[in-house]
Design a protein around this motif. Structure first.
Motif, PDB file in Angstrom:
ATOM      1  N   UNK A  68       0.793  -1.233   0.000  1.00  0.00           N
ATOM      2  CA  UNK A  68       0.000   0.000   0.000  1.00  0.00           C
ATOM      3  C   UNK A  68       0.821   1.277   0.000  1.00  0.00           C
ATOM      4  N   UNK A  69       2.038   1.247   0.541  1.00  0.00           N
ATOM      5  CA  UNK A  69       2.818   2.481   0.596  1.00  0.00           C
ATOM      6  C   UNK A  69       3.407   2.869  -0.765  1.00  0.00           C
ATOM      7  N   UNK A  70       3.257   2.010  -1.767  1.00  0.00           N
ATOM      8  CA  UNK A  70       3.786   2.321  -3.094  1.00  0.00           C
ATOM      9  C   UNK A  70       2.686   2.347  -4.153  1.00  0.00           C
ATOM     10  N   UNK A  71       1.490   2.723  -3.778  1.00  0.00           N
ATOM     11  CA  UNK A  71       0.388   2.809  -4.735  1.00  0.00           C
ATOM     12  C   UNK A  71       0.738   3.837  -5.816  1.00  0.00           C
ATOM     13  N   UNK A  72       0.459   3.494  -7.057  1.00  0.00           N
ATOM     14  CA  UNK A  72       0.815   4.338  -8.191  1.00  0.00           C
ATOM     15  C   UNK A  72      -0.418   5.031  -8.775  1.00  0.00           C
ATOM     16  N   UNK A  73      -0.220   6.097  -9.555  1.00  0.00           N
ATOM     17  CA  UNK A  73      -1.370   6.791 -10.148  1.00  0.00           C
ATOM     18  C   UNK A  73      -1.989   6.041 -11.320  1.00  0.00           C
ATOM     19  N   UNK A  74      -1.348   4.958 -11.769  1.00  0.00           N
ATOM     20  CA  UNK A  74      -1.884   4.116 -12.842  1.00  0.00           C
ATOM     21  C   UNK A  74      -1.757   2.660 -12.417  1.00  0.00           C
ATOM     22  N   UNK A  75      -2.719   1.851 -12.756  1.00  0.00           N
ATOM     23  CA  UNK A  75      -2.665   0.427 -12.439  1.00  0.00           C
ATOM     24  C   UNK A  75      -1.521  -0.206 -13.235  1.00  0.00           C
ATOM     25  N   UNK A  76      -0.584  -0.897 -12.570  1.00  0.00           N
ATOM     26  CA  UNK A  76       0.518  -1.536 -13.290  1.00  0.00           C
ATOM     27  C   UNK A  76       0.060  -2.662 -14.215  1.00  0.00           C
ATOM     28  N   UNK A  77      -1.124  -3.192 -14.007  1.00  0.00           N
ATOM     29  CA  UNK A  77      -1.615  -4.304 -14.814  1.00  0.00           C
ATOM     30  C   UNK A  77      -2.357  -3.839 -16.059  1.00  0.00           C
ATOM     31  N   UNK A  78      -3.332  -2.940 -15.916  1.00  0.00           N
ATOM     32  CA  UNK A  78      -4.151  -2.542 -17.072  1.00  0.00           C
ATOM     33  C   UNK A  78      -3.903  -1.111 -17.525  1.00  0.00           C
ATOM     34  N   UNK A  79      -3.179  -0.319 -16.736  1.00  0.00           N
ATOM     35  CA  UNK A  79      -2.865   1.049 -17.123  1.00  0.00           C
ATOM     36  C   UNK A  79      -3.961   2.059 -16.837  1.00  0.00           C
ATOM     37  N   UNK A  80      -5.018   1.655 -16.156  1.00  0.00           N
ATOM     38  CA  UNK A  80      -6.119   2.578 -15.851  1.00  0.00           C
ATOM     39  C   UNK A  80      -5.628   3.707 -14.944  1.00  0.00           C
ATOM     40  N   UNK A  81      -6.126   4.922 -15.201  1.00  0.00           N
ATOM     41  CA  UNK A  81      -5.789   6.069 -14.357  1.00  0.00           C
ATOM     42  C   UNK A  81      -6.511   5.889 -13.020  1.00  0.00           C
ATOM     43  N   UNK A  82      -5.746   5.940 -11.944  1.00  0.00           N
ATOM     44  CA  UNK A  82      -6.309   5.664 -10.626  1.00  0.00           C
ATOM     45  C   UNK A  82      -6.432   6.935  -9.798  1.00  0.00           C
ATOM     46  N   UNK A  83      -7.459   6.969  -8.984  1.00  0.00           N
ATOM     47  CA  UNK A  83      -7.631   8.026  -8.010  1.00  0.00           C
ATOM     48  C   UNK A  83      -7.708   7.327  -6.665  1.00  0.00           C
ATOM     49  N   UNK A  84      -6.955   7.805  -5.708  1.00  0.00           N
ATOM     50  CA  UNK A  84      -6.839   7.109  -4.424  1.00  0.00           C
ATOM     51  C   UNK A  84      -7.876   7.624  -3.432  1.00  0.00           C
ATOM     52  N   UNK A  85      -9.154   7.387  -3.734  1.00  0.00           N
ATOM     53  CA  UNK A  85     -10.230   7.909  -2.895  1.00  0.00           C
ATOM     54  C   UNK A  85     -10.389   7.127  -1.589  1.00  0.00           C
ATOM     55  N   UNK A  86      -9.850   5.906  -1.511  1.00  0.00           N
ATOM     56  CA  UNK A  86      -9.949   5.120  -0.288  1.00  0.00           C
ATOM     57  C   UNK A  86      -8.711   5.236   0.579  1.00  0.00           C
ATOM     58  N   UNK A  87      -7.919   6.279   0.431  1.00  0.00           N
ATOM     59  CA  UNK A  87      -6.641   6.403   1.152  1.00  0.00           C
ATOM     60  C   UNK A  87      -6.837   6.336   2.657  1.00  0.00           C
ATOM     61  N   UNK A  88      -7.958   6.846   3.147  1.00  0.00           N
ATOM     62  CA  UNK A  88      -8.192   6.822   4.596  1.00  0.00           C
ATOM     63  C   UNK A  88      -8.477   5.406   5.105  1.00  0.00           C
TER      64      UNK A  88
END
Length: 90
Positions: A68-88
């Protein structure tokens, strides 16, 4: 907004203009090895879904990320743009 080109189109241009070029071979290989990003849903934002153990799962393809401490802005598997709305939820 970013412009995107298809990898196949770029490789076709290299084959056309540098058919037997030594340098063209390296450019062709370099483009072939670049990671791809899925832009079919460009503009759509996916999210990381966290479970009780801190694992994050891509909401687009279901790929699970266990660091979890290395979450990226894009999914490494499918490349989808990610938004970290569940960070809490970590």
């Amino acid at each position: 907004m970013a412009d995107y080109i298809r990898r196949e189109d770029a490789l076709a241009v290299i084959r056309k203009y540098y058919p037997r070029s030594y340098a063209g071979t390296f450019v062709y290989r370099g483009i072939s090895d670049l990671p791809a990003v899925c832009v079919a849903g460009a503009g759509e934002v996916e999210t990381w879904i966290y479970d009780d153990y801190g694992y994050a799962r891509c909401s687009n393809c279901g790929w699970e990320w266990d660091v979890p401490e290395t979450i990226t802005p894009h999914c490494p598997n499918c490349g989808a743009h990610m938004e970290d709305s569940d960070a809490e939820a970590q």
